[in-house]
Structures are given as structure tokens and as C-alpha cells.
Scaffold this motif. Structure first.
Motif, PDB file in Angstrom:
ATOM      1  N   ARG A 191      23.308   2.892  45.924  1.00 39.17           N
ATOM      2  CA  ARG A 191      24.745   2.723  45.698  1.00 39.17           C
ATOM      3  C   ARG A 191      25.466   2.863  47.045  1.00 39.17           C
ATOM      4  NH1 ARG A 191      26.557   5.506  40.028  1.00 39.17           N
ATOM      5  NH2 ARG A 191      24.671   5.064  38.809  1.00 39.17           N
ATOM      6  N   PRO A 192      26.159   1.839  47.478  1.00 37.38           N
ATOM      7  CA  PRO A 192      26.793   1.879  48.813  1.00 37.38           C
ATOM      8  C   PRO A 192      27.775   3.044  48.957  1.00 37.38           C
ATOM      9  CG  PRO A 192      26.822  -0.356  47.924  1.00 37.38           C
ATOM     10  CD  PRO A 192      26.377   0.537  46.806  1.00 37.38           C
ATOM     11  N   ASN A 193      27.617   3.781  50.068  1.00 37.65           N
ATOM     12  CA  ASN A 193      28.549   4.838  50.489  1.00 37.65           C
ATOM     13  C   ASN A 193      28.585   6.048  49.561  1.00 37.65           C
ATOM     14  OD1 ASN A 193      29.399   3.204  52.700  1.00 37.65           O
ATOM     15  ND2 ASN A 193      30.813   2.123  51.347  1.00 37.65           N
ATOM     16  N   TYR A 194      27.535   6.221  48.729  1.00 39.02           N
ATOM     17  CA  TYR A 194      27.510   7.406  47.883  1.00 39.02           C
ATOM     18  C   TYR A 194      26.959   8.606  48.649  1.00 39.02           C
ATOM     19  CZ  TYR A 194      29.098   5.790  43.332  1.00 39.02           C
ATOM     20  OH  TYR A 194      29.884   5.372  42.287  1.00 39.02           O
ATOM     21  N   VAL A 195      25.928   8.384  49.437  1.00 41.81           N
ATOM     22  CA  VAL A 195      25.360   9.463  50.247  1.00 41.81           C
ATOM     23  C   VAL A 195      25.104   8.938  51.657  1.00 41.81           C
ATOM     24  CG1 VAL A 195      24.302  10.741  48.347  1.00 41.81           C
ATOM     25  CG2 VAL A 195      23.011   8.892  49.470  1.00 41.81           C
ATOM     26  N   GLU A 196      25.091   9.865  52.608  1.00 42.67           N
ATOM     27  CA  GLU A 196      24.764   9.544  53.999  1.00 42.67           C
ATOM     28  C   GLU A 196      23.683  10.500  54.472  1.00 42.67           C
ATOM     29  OE1 GLU A 196      28.320   9.950  56.238  1.00 42.67           O
ATOM     30  OE2 GLU A 196      29.307   8.193  55.347  1.00 42.67           O
ATOM     31  N   ILE A 197      22.693   9.957  55.170  1.00 43.27           N
ATOM     32  CA  ILE A 197      21.609  10.788  55.698  1.00 43.27           C
ATOM     33  C   ILE A 197      21.737  10.822  57.213  1.00 43.27           C
ATOM     34  CG2 ILE A 197      19.122  11.064  55.908  1.00 43.27           C
ATOM     35  CD1 ILE A 197      18.811   9.695  53.246  1.00 43.27           C
ATOM     36  N   LYS A 198      21.869  12.024  57.754  1.00 42.19           N
ATOM     37  CA  LYS A 198      22.033  12.195  59.190  1.00 42.19           C
ATOM     38  C   LYS A 198      20.941  13.101  59.733  1.00 42.19           C
ATOM     39  CE  LYS A 198      26.988  11.347  59.436  1.00 42.19           C
ATOM     40  NZ  LYS A 198      28.298  11.816  59.953  1.00 42.19           N
ATOM     41  N   GLU A 199      20.526  12.751  60.953  1.00 42.71           N
ATOM     42  CA  GLU A 199      19.495  13.543  61.624  1.00 42.71           C
ATOM     43  C   GLU A 199      20.157  14.587  62.521  1.00 42.71           C
ATOM     44  OE1 GLU A 199      15.493  12.896  64.352  1.00 42.71           O
ATOM     45  OE2 GLU A 199      17.042  11.361  64.309  1.00 42.71           O
ATOM     46  N   GLU A 200      19.796  15.840  62.309  1.00 46.32           N
ATOM     47  CA  GLU A 200      20.302  16.923  63.143  1.00 46.32           C
ATOM     48  C   GLU A 200      19.144  17.513  63.943  1.00 46.32           C
ATOM     49  OE1 GLU A 200      22.405  19.861  60.949  1.00 46.32           O
ATOM     50  OE2 GLU A 200      23.920  18.454  60.183  1.00 46.32           O
ATOM     51  N   LYS A 201      19.333  17.580  65.246  1.00 42.16           N
ATOM     52  CA  LYS A 201      18.286  18.119  66.109  1.00 42.16           C
ATOM     53  C   LYS A 201      18.537  19.605  66.342  1.00 42.16           C
ATOM     54  CE  LYS A 201      16.969  13.854  68.399  1.00 42.16           C
ATOM     55  NZ  LYS A 201      16.727  13.165  69.689  1.00 42.16           N
ATOM     56  N   GLU A 202      17.462  20.340  66.343  1.00 43.86           N
ATOM     57  CA  GLU A 202      17.560  21.789  66.504  1.00 43.86           C
ATOM     58  C   GLU A 202      16.592  22.247  67.591  1.00 43.86           C
ATOM     59  OE1 GLU A 202      15.901  24.692  63.558  1.00 43.86           O
ATOM     60  OE2 GLU A 202      18.028  25.036  63.152  1.00 43.86           O
ATOM     61  N   SER A 203      17.069  23.108  68.468  1.00 43.58           N
ATOM     62  CA  SER A 203      16.233  23.673  69.528  1.00 43.58           C
ATOM     63  C   SER A 203      16.005  25.151  69.256  1.00 43.58           C
ATOM     64  CB  SER A 203      16.915  23.491  70.898  1.00 43.58           C
ATOM     65  OG  SER A 203      17.096  22.130  71.190  1.00 43.58           O
ATOM     66  N   LYS A 211      19.517  15.626  56.920  1.00 38.50           N
ATOM     67  CA  LYS A 211      20.428  16.245  55.962  1.00 38.50           C
ATOM     68  C   LYS A 211      21.233  15.174  55.241  1.00 38.50           C
ATOM     69  CE  LYS A 211      20.984  20.911  57.748  1.00 38.50           C
ATOM     70  NZ  LYS A 211      21.951  21.965  58.114  1.00 38.50           N
ATOM     71  N   VAL A 212      21.456  15.439  53.931  1.00 37.83           N
ATOM     72  CA  VAL A 212      22.205  14.504  53.095  1.00 37.83           C
ATOM     73  C   VAL A 212      23.637  14.994  52.977  1.00 37.83           C
ATOM     74  CG1 VAL A 212      22.297  13.315  50.871  1.00 37.83           C
ATOM     75  CG2 VAL A 212      20.091  14.043  51.811  1.00 37.83           C
ATOM     76  N   GLN A 213      24.572  14.062  53.183  1.00 36.75           N
ATOM     77  CA  GLN A 213      25.984  14.390  53.036  1.00 36.75           C
ATOM     78  C   GLN A 213      26.632  13.419  52.060  1.00 36.75           C
ATOM     79  OE1 GLN A 213      27.641  14.119  56.956  1.00 36.75           O
ATOM     80  NE2 GLN A 213      26.615  15.962  57.704  1.00 36.75           N
ATOM     81  N   LEU A 214      27.724  13.851  51.484  1.00 39.18           N
ATOM     82  CA  LEU A 214      28.473  12.969  50.586  1.00 39.18           C
ATOM     83  C   LEU A 214      29.114  11.832  51.374  1.00 39.18           C
ATOM     84  CD1 LEU A 214      30.333  15.420  48.182  1.00 39.18           C
ATOM     85  CD2 LEU A 214      28.608  13.741  47.535  1.00 39.18           C
ATOM     86  N   GLY A 215      28.984  10.605  50.828  1.00 42.75           N
ATOM     87  CA  GLY A 215      29.718   9.486  51.375  1.00 42.75           C
ATOM     88  C   GLY A 215      31.085   9.381  50.718  1.00 42.75           C
ATOM     89  N   SER A 216      31.865   8.413  51.141  1.00 35.88           N
ATOM     90  CA  SER A 216      33.221   8.264  50.600  1.00 35.88           C
ATOM     91  C   SER A 216      33.207   7.986  49.096  1.00 35.88           C
ATOM     92  CB  SER A 216      33.952   7.143  51.346  1.00 35.88           C
ATOM     93  OG  SER A 216      33.231   5.922  51.259  1.00 35.88           O
TER      94      SER A 216
END
Length: 494
Positions: A170-182, A61-66
Motif C-alpha cells: 500500500r503506497p505511503n503506509y509504512v517507510e523503512i529506514k536504515e539507521e547506522k549505529e556505532s 526501522k519501520v515508520q508510519l508513512g503519510s
């Protein structure tokens, strides 16, 4: 095979909730009214019984960075640049002076504005184009992120993925995080139980009121699954090494020994001189022994004892005995000074004594050496005590510790003669290992102190016994306070 009457109410609730749709732990908690901890516990029970299956998946999932959040609030650098151009700032110098765009942003802002066809250069001056009002793909993407859309990478279009790649530069524009789902679903066995879940339900608690009133006779109770896994419980307990110490003490007492104890801080007289250790012996150097810096103590011995010890040293080692060396204060390097002083005080005709205590050696810490450890020591005296008696006591002691294969090798120790080294067979390593040293106190040790009968003595590091018992290769693990190991050591070992 599990049946409905043996199921816990938590298990029944979860199975009913899964009858129509697969779910996750959070959704199950909401639909069943159970707490999340109860749901997790029930899931483990059902999984163990093969009534449910759990599939794991991960989502990017993509989230907004600072910086991305700041760009939504204030505009991308290229958007701020275009706005400045519209206000009449036509050169880089004018734009920087206005503060609309920072110095480190200006190159990226110009590149972005030209890529979007928002500006053009005419005779070195920037002018806004007709497309300047059009929103860029990056602006749209960031706005969607703020609104909670276009956040899952797997569901993005190819064009959105390209925009994401641009923003990642572009540094800190977006963050990609892995979310695990069961995802939890019923197995064939679990689905077969659904029609019978309401069968066999009854009272699960037997109360004192039921017993006194006799109501239990008419009450139908639910069956209990005694094979269901129980949660691990880790109650407070003593350190395994303390258990070994208590076991050793119990064995000594069972063999007719009495426990003695004494101070950890000793004079050099009782730690070395009384044991016929030369005053220039390497063991008495700072490299091997911890001395109390700048401290001396009046030797706790009679003048006659000091006189006899001096005479024995001068005769045996051919050098004058120095009382100042004997007055130096040390952390005991073994428990023998306590034992010897006890024998010199009571001078028993027949006696058996033992001690277990901390000793200190100035050694480099390694897998088999510590600077502070426990020593166990036993002595026995009688008019006709012999080396055969000593070996018999040792074998009996080891047998009670569960060590059956024992043999003895001749060796040398400074204050016993004859001297032996006990060897025990390590089944795990499949080899013989050294354990305790043993021997009969030399006449130079006993006679100056008025001890007439032979004294049998043996001792060694208690941690070595612990390593054998617990199957450790590194003595430091005994003191590492690693919870996984501490919890794994059984209280009673067969």
C-alpha cells in the motif's frame, strides 16, 4: 605505546566511561558531561592510539508513512467500508455516494474486508458478519507503530514480517529506514590503562601569571603527547595558480627583466598588423578571435608607423592594406601587442621585459584548451643578441622553475624567424611535451616601428606550467574550484 600521563583529559573521561560497558557517542556525551564534538574528537584520538575499537552496525526501522498515519486517525479503507455497511449502505454505489470510501479505494476496501471475514454478499448486497468488530492484524500493527513498538525489523516475528509485507504494497503506509549505529569498546591496551588513569595528572596550561610569579617551578605539569594527530586546519590562501604567477614574475625579475602591462582590448593593428599577420589570415576570423561587436577605434599609432606597416604588408603579401580591418577591436589573442607597442615607444638599445596577462581565443574548451587563459612572455634586445642567447635564457628560466630536461625543435611562427619550439620532459608521463614558442622578431615586425636591434622573444600558456607543476591532465581542473584539490596543493613545493 600510550601511557596514562600522556592522555588528554577528554581521553581519560571517555576511557573511564567505557570501563564497565560499551557505549555510543551520544551516551558518552551524557555520561561524561563533554560536548558531542569533544567526544567525537576524543574518539578519533583514542582510535588512532589503538585504545578503543569501533564496530558499525545498521538497523532497519519501520515508520508510519503519510497514508498510514491517516489510516490510524480515520481507519483503514476496509474498516470505513464495514462501518458504512453497518449504517445500512449495502451496495457499492451507496457507499461511494456517502463519501465514506473514495472511488480509488473501494476495490482494496472490499478485498480487505472479505479477507478479514468482516462482510459477506447476500443477493448482491453486503452484510456485516459477526467478526466485523474484530481488529485486523494490519490495524494492530499500525497501532503498535504509533505507540513506538514493533518498529525494528530484526526483532519482528514471522507473522509481523508478513503483515509488514502486506502494508508495503500500500503506497505511503509504512517507510523503512536504515539507521547506522556505532558501538565503542575498549581494546586490550585501553583496558590495561584503566587502573592508571588517575596517575600523572597535572597542570596543562602555562600562564603568564605562573611565569612572572615563579610558581611554574613548583607546578607539576601533565605530559603532552606530541605525536597525537592534530585537526586539519585550512586557512585562507591564494589560488595555486596565483602562486605560480608570482613565482614566474620573481624569476623574471631575478634575470634582470622589467614587467610591462597593457589593456586586454586591442586594435587589430597592434594585435595582428604590426606583427606582420596577413589581413586575410585565418587567425583573424571570428572562429578564432573574439571581436567587440560593431566597434572600431582610432589606431593608437603614429601616421608614420601606420604608413610603414601598410607598405610592409603590401610588399610582403601582395595585397592592399585595409585600415578599416586594422581598426577592428579585439580581445587580445596574446600579450605580444603590449610588448611590441612598448618597444616601439621607447626603442631601447638594450632591454629585457616581460608580461603576464590574460588572453582570449575562440576555441572549443577541452582538457588542454581554454577560451581565456594566462600567457607569459619575455623579450630581450641588444645589438648582438642571437638565437644562442635566447636558448640560454629559456634554459635558465626553466631551471629556476625546477625543469631540468629541455630541448628545442625548429618550427614556424608568423612573426619570428628563426623560430623554435621548446620541449620539456614530463617525468610523470615519461615523454616530451611542448611548452613555449620562441624566436627572433622578423625585420618586417621591428623595422617599420623603428626598432633597430634584434629582439629575442618567447612565450606560452602559463596554465601549461601549472599543469606540469601540479601533475594535472586536464587544464579545466585549475578553474574547477574543487576544495579537495585546492587544499591538497602545498604552499611550498620541493
Amino acid at each position: 605505546m600510550s601511557s596514562a600521563p600522556t592522555l588528554h583529559p577528554i581521553e581519560r573521561s571517555i576511557l573511564k566511561a567505557l570501563a564497565n560497558n560499551d557505549s555510543d557517542a551520544g551516551s558518552l556525551a551524557a555520561s561524561t558531561g563533554l560536548s558531542i564534538d569533544q567526544v567525537r574528537r576524543g574518539i578519533e584520538w583514542l582510535k588512532f592510539k589503538n585504545l578503543i575499537s569501533i564496530s558499525e552496525s545498521s538497523i532497519l526501522k519501520v515508520q508510519l508513512g503519510s497514508e498510514g498515519a491517516a489510516a490510524i486517525a480515520n481507519g483503514l479503507p476496509e474498516r470505513r467500508l464495514v462501518n458504512a455497511v453497518k449504517q445500512g449502505k449495502a451496495t457499492i454505489g451507496e457507499i461511494l455516494t456517502s463519501g465514506t470510501v473514495k472511488n480509488e479505494e473501494v476495490n482494496a476496501a472490499i478485498a480487505g474486508a472479505r479477507r478479514n471475514q468482516w462482510i459477506q454478499f447476500v443477493e448482491g448486497r453486503m452484510e456485516a458478519t459477526a467478526l466485523a468488530e474484530k481488529q485486523s492484524a494490519e490495524e494492530t500493527f499500525l497501532a503498535n507503530l504509533k505507540n513506538g513498538t514493533a518498529a525494528e525489523v530484526g526483532k519482528m516475528t514471522e507473522s509481523e514480517k508478513k503483515i509488514l509485507e502486506q502494508l508495503k504494497k500500500r503506497p505511503n503506509y509504512v517507510e523503512i529506514k536504515e539507521e547506522k549505529e556505532s558501538r565503542i569498546s575498549l581494546t586490550g591496551a585501553g583496558r590495561a590503562l584503566i587502573p592508571t588513569l588517575d596517575e600523572g595528572q597535572g597542570e596543562r596550561r602555562l600562564t603568564s601569571e605562573m611565569i612572572t610569579s615563579g610558581r611554574w617551578k613548583q607546578t607539576k605539569f601533565s605530559a603532552l603527547d606530541v605525536e597525537a594527530p592534530a585537526p586539519a586546519v585550512y586557512p585562507g590562501r591564494r589560488h595555486p595558480l596565483i602562486d605560480i604567477i608570482e613565482e614566474v614574475k620573481e624569476i623574471f625579475v631575478g634575470l634582470g627583466f622589467s614587467e610591462i602591462d597593457g589593456p586586454m582590448v586591442q586594435s587589430g593593428f597592434w594585435n595582428f598588423d604590426a606583427l606582420f599577420t596577413p589581413q586575410d589570415h585565418p587567425a583573424r576570423e571570428m572562429q578564432d578571435t573574439f571581436y567587440i561587436s560593431g566597434q572600431r577605434q582610432h589606431i593608437p599609432a603614429s601616421d608614420e608607423q601606420k604608413k610603414r606597416i601598410a607598405k610592409v604588408h603590401e610588399k610582403g603579401w601582395g595585397s592592399k592594406w585595409d585600415i578599416k580591418e586594422a581598426e577592428r577591436v579585439v580581445l587580445r589573442t596574446h600579450t605580444t601587442p603590449v610588448t611590441l607597442r612598448h618597444l616601439a615607444t621607447i626603442k631601447p638599445e638594450v632591454g629585457r621585459y616581460f608580461s603576464v596577462g590574460r588572453v582570449f581565443r575562440n576555441e572549443k574548451v577541452s582538457y588542454k584548451h581554454l577560451v581565456e587563459f594566462h600567457q607569459v612572455e619575455g623579450v630581450a634586445t641588444a645589438p648582438r643578441a642571437s638565437l644562442r642567447d635566447l636558448m640560454g635564457l629559456q634554459k635558465e628560466f626553466y631551471a629556476k622553475m625546477g625543469i631540468k630536461k629541455v630541448k628545442f625543435w625548429p618550427t614556424f611562427f608568423p612573426y619570428t624567424e628563426p623560430s623554435l619550439q621548446s620541449m620539456v620532459y614530463n617525468e610523470r608521463l615519461e615523454k616530451w611535451v611542448e611548452l613555449f614558442g620562441m624566436g627572433i622578431f622578423r625585420p618586417e615586425v621591428t623595422e617599420p616601428l623603428g626598432i633597430k636591434n634584434p629582439v629575442l622573444a618567447w612565450g606560452g600558456g602559463l596554465e601549461r606550467i601549472a599543469m606540469l607543476r601540479f601533475g594535472l591532465d586536464d587544464v579545466r581542473e585549475l578553474y574547477g574550484n574543487r576544495l579537495a584539490w585546492l587544499r591538497s596543493v602545498p604552499r611550498c613545493q620541493l
